[in-house]
Design a protein around this motif. Structure first.
Motif, PDB file in Angstrom:
ATOM      1  N   TRP A 180     -11.343  34.882   1.977  1.00 43.86           N
ATOM      2  CA  TRP A 180      -9.808  33.203   1.967  1.00 43.86           C
ATOM      3  C   TRP A 180      -9.743  32.989   3.006  1.00 43.86           C
ATOM      4  O   TRP A 180      -9.593  31.849   3.559  1.00 43.86           O
ATOM      5  N   ILE A 181      -9.617  33.981   4.464  1.00 43.82           N
ATOM      6  CA  ILE A 181      -9.215  33.318   5.559  1.00 43.82           C
ATOM      7  C   ILE A 181     -10.409  32.102   6.302  1.00 43.82           C
ATOM      8  O   ILE A 181     -10.027  31.102   6.601  1.00 43.82           O
ATOM      9  N   PHE A 182     -11.371  32.791   5.863  1.00 49.82           N
ATOM     10  CA  PHE A 182     -12.598  31.501   6.040  1.00 49.82           C
ATOM     11  C   PHE A 182     -12.573  30.429   5.554  1.00 49.82           C
ATOM     12  O   PHE A 182     -12.723  28.861   5.858  1.00 49.82           O
ATOM     13  N   GLY A 183     -12.352  30.445   4.003  1.00 44.41           N
ATOM     14  CA  GLY A 183     -11.885  29.329   3.472  1.00 44.41           C
ATOM     15  C   GLY A 183     -11.154  28.227   3.822  1.00 44.41           C
ATOM     16  O   GLY A 183     -10.725  27.108   3.695  1.00 44.41           O
ATOM     17  N   ILE A 184      -9.839  29.179   4.669  1.00 49.10           N
ATOM     18  CA  ILE A 184      -8.619  28.924   4.723  1.00 49.10           C
ATOM     19  C   ILE A 184      -8.967  27.670   5.794  1.00 49.10           C
ATOM     20  O   ILE A 184      -8.899  26.260   6.075  1.00 49.10           O
ATOM     21  N   TYR A 186     -12.081  26.402   7.076  1.00 52.64           N
ATOM     22  CA  TYR A 186     -13.292  25.535   6.470  1.00 52.64           C
ATOM     23  C   TYR A 186     -12.183  24.498   6.323  1.00 52.64           C
ATOM     24  O   TYR A 186     -12.769  23.441   6.870  1.00 52.64           O
ATOM     25  N   LEU A 187     -11.093  24.636   5.327  1.00 52.77           N
ATOM     26  CA  LEU A 187     -10.405  22.958   4.879  1.00 52.77           C
ATOM     27  C   LEU A 187      -9.666  23.011   5.529  1.00 52.77           C
ATOM     28  O   LEU A 187      -9.592  21.353   5.639  1.00 52.77           O
ATOM     29  N   THR A 188      -8.967  22.935   6.698  1.00 52.65           N
ATOM     30  CA  THR A 188      -8.534  22.798   7.889  1.00 52.65           C
ATOM     31  C   THR A 188      -9.509  22.500   8.533  1.00 52.65           C
ATOM     32  O   THR A 188      -9.507  21.033   9.036  1.00 52.65           O
ATOM     33  N   GLU A 189     -10.635  22.906   9.071  1.00 52.49           N
ATOM     34  CA  GLU A 189     -11.128  21.480   9.480  1.00 52.49           C
ATOM     35  C   GLU A 189     -11.996  20.610   8.939  1.00 52.49           C
ATOM     36  O   GLU A 189     -11.990  19.450   9.266  1.00 52.49           O
ATOM     37  N   ILE A 190     -11.937  20.225   7.974  1.00 54.12           N
ATOM     38  CA  ILE A 190     -13.177  19.191   7.007  1.00 54.12           C
ATOM     39  C   ILE A 190     -11.013  18.294   6.392  1.00 54.12           C
ATOM     40  O   ILE A 190     -11.572  17.171   6.910  1.00 54.12           O
ATOM     41  N   MET A 191      -9.780  18.276   6.745  1.00 54.07           N
ATOM     42  CA  MET A 191      -8.431  17.958   6.182  1.00 54.07           C
ATOM     43  C   MET A 191      -8.298  17.045   7.781  1.00 54.07           C
ATOM     44  O   MET A 191      -7.499  16.509   8.165  1.00 54.07           O
ATOM     45  N   LYS A 192      -9.164  17.610   9.309  1.00 55.20           N
ATOM     46  CA  LYS A 192      -8.403  17.385  10.696  1.00 55.20           C
ATOM     47  C   LYS A 192      -9.075  15.272  10.000  1.00 55.20           C
ATOM     48  O   LYS A 192      -9.441  14.609  10.663  1.00 55.20           O
TER      49      LYS A 192
END
Length: 192
Positions: A180-184, A186-192
């Motif tokens: 789940w930390i990897f997922g967070i 990854y999602l943060t990187e996508i939302m940049k």
């Protein structure tokens, strides 16, 4: 014939885990400066090392049939309002007219010294609250971490001596606990 189970102390496992996490993150970030890696790359590398360490530790523990003993000190159950009560501080700052002349100057200096002492006392109280909060956060992390590993090692009686099933359990729980930390990230990187 009863099989003897080895036990690790939960407090020791938690302290060693915090040290491993801290050293891993520090090493990755310090070496990342030399290689000009991005913050996200450093975070992925840190999480990868921590996930690998967790996987290997759980696999070994399950294979050897290790259990955990809770030796963390017990805390008093706090109820809402125990420490500060239900009242929130509300106050108006007073406005003081010190006047002119030498009396006003002396009163201004005394008020300045008084306010400085008050600010120092408030900073000391703030520091105490900070350290108390940090202690509470570490206690919560310990409880979550300990409960998670205790749950994993409850399967050790079934997996003792079987490396395949130990690895499957370890991989499953590693993905659950770190994925789940990897997922967070990854999602943060996508939302940049």
């Amino acid at each position: 014939m009863k099989i003897k189970q080895n036990y690790l102390k939960g407090k020791s496992v938690f302290i060693v885990s915090l040290l491993v996490i801290g050293i891993t993150i520090l090493t990755v970030y310090l070496t990342g400066i030399n290689y000009n890696r991005s913050l996200t790359s450093n975070l992925y590398l840190s999480l990868g090392i921590i996930a690998t360490s967790l996987f290997l530790f759980m696999t070994y523990g399950l294979y050897k049939g290790i259990g955990l003993i809770d030796n963390f000190p017990k805390f008093r159950n706090f109820k809402r309002g125990d420490i500060m009560g239900n009242a929130s501080p509300t106050f108006d700052t007073p406005s003081i007219d010190v006047g002119d002349g030498i009396g006003g100057l002396i009163l201004s200096i005394l008020l300045w010294i008084g306010m400085t002492i008050l600010i120092i006392v408030l900073l000391i109280v703030l520091e105490a609250v900070f350290w108390f909060s940090l202690f509470i956060i570490l206690a919560m992390l310990y409880w979550i971490f300990f409960r998670a590993l205790k749950f994993v090692f409850s399967k050790s009686k079934d997996t003792k001596g079987d490396i395949g099933i130990s690895a499957v359990y370890s991989l499953t729980y590693t993905v659950l606990y770190v994925g789940w930390i990897f997922g967070i990230v990854y999602l943060t990187e996508i939302m940049k």
